[in-house]
Design an enzyme around this catalytic site. Structure first.
Site, PDB file in Angstrom:
ATOM      1  N   HIS A  17      -1.865   0.233  -9.675  1.00 37.22           N
ATOM      2  CA  HIS A  17      -2.457  -0.721  -8.724  1.00 37.22           C
ATOM      3  C   HIS A  17      -2.979  -1.978  -9.439  1.00 37.22           C
ATOM      4  CE1 HIS A  17      -4.391  -1.004  -4.508  1.00 37.22           C
ATOM      5  NE2 HIS A  17      -4.280  -2.212  -5.031  1.00 37.22           N
ATOM      6  N   ARG A  39       0.859  -1.178   0.000  1.00 37.55           N
ATOM      7  CA  ARG A  39       0.000   0.000   0.000  1.00 37.55           C
ATOM      8  C   ARG A  39       0.899   1.232   0.000  1.00 37.55           C
ATOM      9  NH1 ARG A  39      -3.669  -2.674  -1.523  1.00 37.55           N
ATOM     10  NH2 ARG A  39      -5.628  -3.141  -0.496  1.00 37.55           N
TER      11      ARG A  39
HETATM   12  P1  NDP Z   1      -1.406 -11.347   5.026  1.00 34.90           P
HETATM   13  O1  NDP Z   1      -2.261 -10.825   6.116  1.00 34.90           O
HETATM   14  O2  NDP Z   1      -1.533 -12.771   4.643  1.00 34.90           O
HETATM   15  O3  NDP Z   1       0.124 -11.070   5.357  1.00 34.90           O
HETATM   16  C1  NDP Z   1       0.543  -9.870   5.894  1.00 34.90           C
HETATM   17  C2  NDP Z   1       2.004  -9.989   6.288  1.00 34.90           C
HETATM   18  O4  NDP Z   1       2.435  -8.720   6.767  1.00 34.90           O
HETATM   19  C3  NDP Z   1       2.233 -10.994   7.423  1.00 34.90           C
HETATM   20  O5  NDP Z   1       3.435 -11.687   7.228  1.00 34.90           O
HETATM   21  C4  NDP Z   1       2.315 -10.083   8.632  1.00 34.90           C
HETATM   22  O6  NDP Z   1       3.078 -10.582   9.721  1.00 34.90           O
HETATM   23  C5  NDP Z   1       3.024  -8.894   8.038  1.00 34.90           C
HETATM   24  N1  NDP Z   1       2.836  -7.721   8.885  1.00 34.90           N
HETATM   25  C6  NDP Z   1       1.690  -7.080   9.216  1.00 34.90           C
HETATM   26  N2  NDP Z   1       1.925  -6.062  10.065  1.00 34.90           N
HETATM   27  C7  NDP Z   1       3.261  -6.064  10.281  1.00 34.90           C
HETATM   28  C8  NDP Z   1       4.129  -5.276  11.070  1.00 34.90           C
HETATM   29  N3  NDP Z   1       3.669  -4.279  11.828  1.00 34.90           N
HETATM   30  N4  NDP Z   1       5.437  -5.576  11.064  1.00 34.90           N
HETATM   31  C9  NDP Z   1       5.923  -6.581  10.331  1.00 34.90           C
HETATM   32  N5  NDP Z   1       5.157  -7.384   9.547  1.00 34.90           N
HETATM   33  C10 NDP Z   1       3.839  -7.127   9.520  1.00 34.90           C
HETATM   34  O7  NDP Z   1      -1.691 -10.410   3.762  1.00 34.90           O
HETATM   35  P2  NDP Z   1      -1.508 -10.750   2.207  1.00 34.90           P
HETATM   36  O8  NDP Z   1      -0.168 -11.335   2.019  1.00 34.90           O
HETATM   37  O9  NDP Z   1      -2.681 -11.505   1.706  1.00 34.90           O
HETATM   38  O10 NDP Z   1      -1.596  -9.279   1.575  1.00 34.90           O
HETATM   39  C11 NDP Z   1      -0.674  -8.291   1.942  1.00 34.90           C
HETATM   40  C12 NDP Z   1      -1.066  -6.940   1.385  1.00 34.90           C
HETATM   41  O11 NDP Z   1      -0.822  -6.870  -0.019  1.00 34.90           O
HETATM   42  C13 NDP Z   1      -2.554  -6.574   1.454  1.00 34.90           C
HETATM   43  O12 NDP Z   1      -2.895  -6.153   2.761  1.00 34.90           O
HETATM   44  C14 NDP Z   1      -2.655  -5.451   0.447  1.00 34.90           C
HETATM   45  O13 NDP Z   1      -2.349  -4.218   1.078  1.00 34.90           O
HETATM   46  C15 NDP Z   1      -1.568  -5.785  -0.553  1.00 34.90           C
HETATM   47  N6  NDP Z   1      -2.118  -6.196  -1.848  1.00 34.90           N
HETATM   48  C16 NDP Z   1      -1.823  -5.431  -2.971  1.00 34.90           C
HETATM   49  C17 NDP Z   1      -2.277  -5.805  -4.203  1.00 34.90           C
HETATM   50  C18 NDP Z   1      -1.914  -5.036  -5.417  1.00 34.90           C
HETATM   51  O14 NDP Z   1      -2.411  -5.328  -6.511  1.00 34.90           O
HETATM   52  N7  NDP Z   1      -1.027  -4.065  -5.309  1.00 34.90           N
HETATM   53  C19 NDP Z   1      -3.111  -6.999  -4.395  1.00 34.90           C
HETATM   54  C20 NDP Z   1      -3.343  -7.727  -3.174  1.00 34.90           C
HETATM   55  C21 NDP Z   1      -2.868  -7.323  -1.963  1.00 34.90           C
HETATM   56  P3  NDP Z   1       2.658 -11.926  10.473  1.00 34.90           P
HETATM   57  O15 NDP Z   1       3.060 -13.034   9.514  1.00 34.90           O
HETATM   58  O16 NDP Z   1       3.479 -11.893  11.691  1.00 34.90           O
HETATM   59  O17 NDP Z   1       1.169 -11.856  10.694  1.00 34.90           O
HETATM   60  C1  OXD Z   2      -6.103  -6.056  -2.716  1.00 38.36           C
HETATM   61  C2  OXD Z   2      -5.696  -5.155  -3.799  1.00 38.36           C
HETATM   62  O1  OXD Z   2      -5.932  -5.698  -1.544  1.00 38.36           O
HETATM   63  O2  OXD Z   2      -6.017  -5.432  -4.970  1.00 38.36           O
HETATM   64  O3  OXD Z   2      -6.606  -7.139  -3.010  1.00 38.36           O
HETATM   65  O4  OXD Z   2      -5.029  -4.159  -3.535  1.00 38.36           O
END
Ligand code: NDP
Ligand code: OXD
Length: 307
Positions: free
Chosen positions: A270, A222
């Site tokens: 995006h 993000r």
């Molecule tokens: P998950 O919830 O599966 O994974 C999130 C990861 O981030 C976990 O490993 C988590 O740690 C880590 N995390 C969260 N907060 C912190 C922190 N404060 N410090 C360190 N690590 C942290 O999410 P997804 O992998 O499914 O998706 C991740 C993000 O990707 C989405 O939230 C979205 O913003 C973005 N996204 C973007 C897209 C695009 O097209 N650009 C498409 C889809 C998603 P832990 O393992 O310890 O819980």
């Molecule tokens: C998602 C994205 O969060 O597309 O799935 O950004």
């Protein structure tokens, strides 16, 4: 009743949901449905006030992985469960997006583009995958898969998460100390964290300065994760070789934003990973069945931690 708000793909989702859930009533925006009958909604970026019309709403399915916008909504009562998509066809696309940036760096495409503009034929030093250190911020559904795929391709991968994690072949770090250890040892930083109060502007002047000179940054998490002015300063100073950016603090990226024309920035709108409708609907259907049977839901968001 399940109420759907996905204006760009309304027809496709309505058809898939009705096929997958023949016993469920599926209504879709802007259809007037008996508001009291609506218990579930499946949405992507509905307008302000959208949820307020459904007094019996108890579960919202996000049609994406990130829920930062949903968690900020004033029309979504705290008791309403938010369920996000896990992978749903996005993980492989994330690997592709990250790999594109990693190859841009490793195969020096930015430098060859400059040489081409200058009409200069100059082979540069070959760099093997095993000599490229990729740091991945976020080791969840998407980051975890990207990390594993890149290890499979021979890259040297380290990853960072909130809690300690253990993934074969990947150096897993966590917490502030882990981040400070990872950044100086990273050639390409791939950011796929959720936007939460804790990750807001995580990559600020101080932390960006920990990356080695000549490193590259890819952000597909993000825009809020990065202090954009700090990033511009690092790029202008030539400390970062390039940034591949898919997400921004303000979207769409405003017309006069310096990223558009910056020679060291590649902008995509995006699109790093799109939800695959068939996969999304299969998850929603499975979750509705789980809910009816009293089993735990896949992708249930923990509101307190923000993802
Ligand atoms: P998950 O919830 O599966 O994974 C999130 C990861 O981030 C976990 O490993 C988590 O740690 C880590 N995390 C969260 N907060 C912190 C922190 N404060 N410090 C360190 N690590 C942290 O999410 P997804 O992998 O499914 O998706 C991740 C993000 O990707 C989405 O939230 C979205 O913003 C973005 N996204 C973007 C897209 C695009 O097209 N650009 C498409 C889809 C998603 P832990 O393992 O310890 O819980
Ligand atoms: C998602 C994205 O969060 O597309 O799935 O950004």
């Amino acid at each position: 009743m399940l109420y759907l708000y996905t204006p760009d793909q309304q027809e496709c989702y309505t058809r898939l949901l009705r096929e997958a859930l023949p016993d469920e009533t599926v209504a879709c925006w802007p259809q007037e449905a008996g508001a009291e009958a609506v218990t579930h909604a499946a949405v992507w970026a509905p307008p302000d006030g959208f949820f307020a019309r459904f007094p019996n709403l108890h579960t919202v399915f996000a049609m994406g992985a990130g829920v930062d916008k949903l968690l900020q909504r004033k029309d979504l009562a705290p008791h309403v469960r938010i369920v996000r998509l896990t992978d749903a066809g996005m993980a492989q696309q994330m690997t592709e997006y990250c790999l594109y940036g990693v190859l841009h760096y490793q195969r020096q495409m930015d430098r060859y583009a400059g040489q081409q503009r200058a009409g200069r034929w100059q082979p540069l030093e070959t760099r093997l995958a095993r000599d490229v250190r990729v740091g991945i911020l976020g080791l969840g559904e998407l980051g975890g898969r990207v990390a594993t795929d890149l290890v499979g391709l021979g890259y040297h991968v380290a990853g960072w998460s909130r809690r300690p994690r253990s993934i074969d072949g990947i150096r897993c770090l966590h917490g502030e100390a882990g981040l400070r250890e990872l950044l100086p040892e990273t050639d390409v930083l791939f950011c796929v964290l959720p936007a939460t109060p804790e990750t807001q502007r995580l990559l600020n002047t101080d932390r960006l300065a920990l990356l080695p000179d000549g490193a590259a940054l890819i952000n597909a998490g993000r825009g809020a994760l990065i202090d954009e002015d700090a990033l511009l300063a690092r790029l202008d100073a030539g400390c970062l070789r390039f940034a591949l950016l898919d997400v921004f603090a303000g979207e769409p990226l405003r017309e006069d934003h310096p990223f558009w024309r910056h020679p060291r920035v590649i902008v995509t709108p995006h699109v790093a990973a799109d939800t695959v409708p068939e996969d999304a609907v299969a998850q929603i259907a499975a979750n509705l069945r789980a809910q009816a049977a009293g089993r735990p839901l896949n992708g249930l968001v923990e509101r307190d931690r923000g993802y």
